[in-house]
Write a protein that holds these residues in place. Structure first.
Motif, short mmCIF file in Angstrom:
data_model
loop_
_atom_site.label_atom_id
_atom_site.label_comp_id
_atom_site.label_asym_id
_atom_site.label_seq_id
_atom_site.Cartn_x
_atom_site.Cartn_y
_atom_site.Cartn_z
N LYS A 24 0.83 -1.20 0.00
CA LYS A 24 0.00 0.00 0.00
C LYS A 24 0.88 1.26 0.00
N TYR A 25 1.88 1.27 0.87
CA TYR A 25 2.76 2.44 0.96
C TYR A 25 3.61 2.60 -0.29
N GLU A 26 4.04 1.50 -0.89
CA GLU A 26 4.81 1.57 -2.12
C GLU A 26 3.96 2.15 -3.24
N LYS A 27 2.69 1.75 -3.28
CA LYS A 27 1.79 2.27 -4.30
C LYS A 27 1.57 3.77 -4.10
N GLN A 28 1.38 4.19 -2.84
CA GLN A 28 1.19 5.61 -2.55
C GLN A 28 2.45 6.38 -2.90
N LEU A 29 3.60 5.83 -2.59
CA LEU A 29 4.87 6.49 -2.91
C LEU A 29 5.02 6.65 -4.42
N SER A 30 4.68 5.62 -5.15
CA SER A 30 4.75 5.67 -6.61
C SER A 30 3.81 6.75 -7.16
N GLN A 31 2.61 6.83 -6.60
CA GLN A 31 1.66 7.84 -7.04
C GLN A 31 2.18 9.24 -6.75
N LEU A 32 2.77 9.42 -5.57
CA LEU A 32 3.31 10.74 -5.21
C LEU A 32 4.48 11.13 -6.11
N LYS A 33 5.32 10.15 -6.44
CA LYS A 33 6.44 10.44 -7.34
C LYS A 33 5.94 10.85 -8.72
N ASN A 34 4.91 10.16 -9.22
CA ASN A 34 4.34 10.52 -10.51
C ASN A 34 3.71 11.91 -10.46
N GLN A 35 3.07 12.23 -9.35
CA GLN A 35 2.47 13.55 -9.17
C GLN A 35 3.56 14.62 -9.18
#
Length: 76
Positions: A24-35
């Motif tokens: 879950k945290y890896e997915k959120q981190l990935s989303q934040l990096k893309n943002q």
């Protein structure tokens, strides 16, 4: 023996929960990096537009001075 099985099952469940949290945290981190990438790209584009506008304005000013100088030079 039953106590050991329950203990190992409990450990497995805890490990699975931790794994899900990490995913879950890896997915959120990935989303934040893309943002972040998207925002940087938008900022870069905005800066490029400002620079282009500034260069066009300066070129127009320079052109008006050059044309103004040429027309007075040709008349005189």
């Amino acid at each position: 023996m039953i106590f050991m099985n329950n203990k190992t099952e409990l450990e497995k469940v805890k490990a699975e929960i931790e794994s899900k949290k990490e995913e879950k945290y890896e997915k959120q981190l990935s989303q934040l990096k893309n943002q972040e990438k998207k925002l940087k790209k938008m900022a870069s584009l905005e800066e490029r537009k400002k620079r282009t506008h500034r260069l066009i304005e300066r070129g127009a000013i320079l052109e008006s001075f050059i044309e103004g100088g040429l027309s007075t030079h040709m008349q005189g």
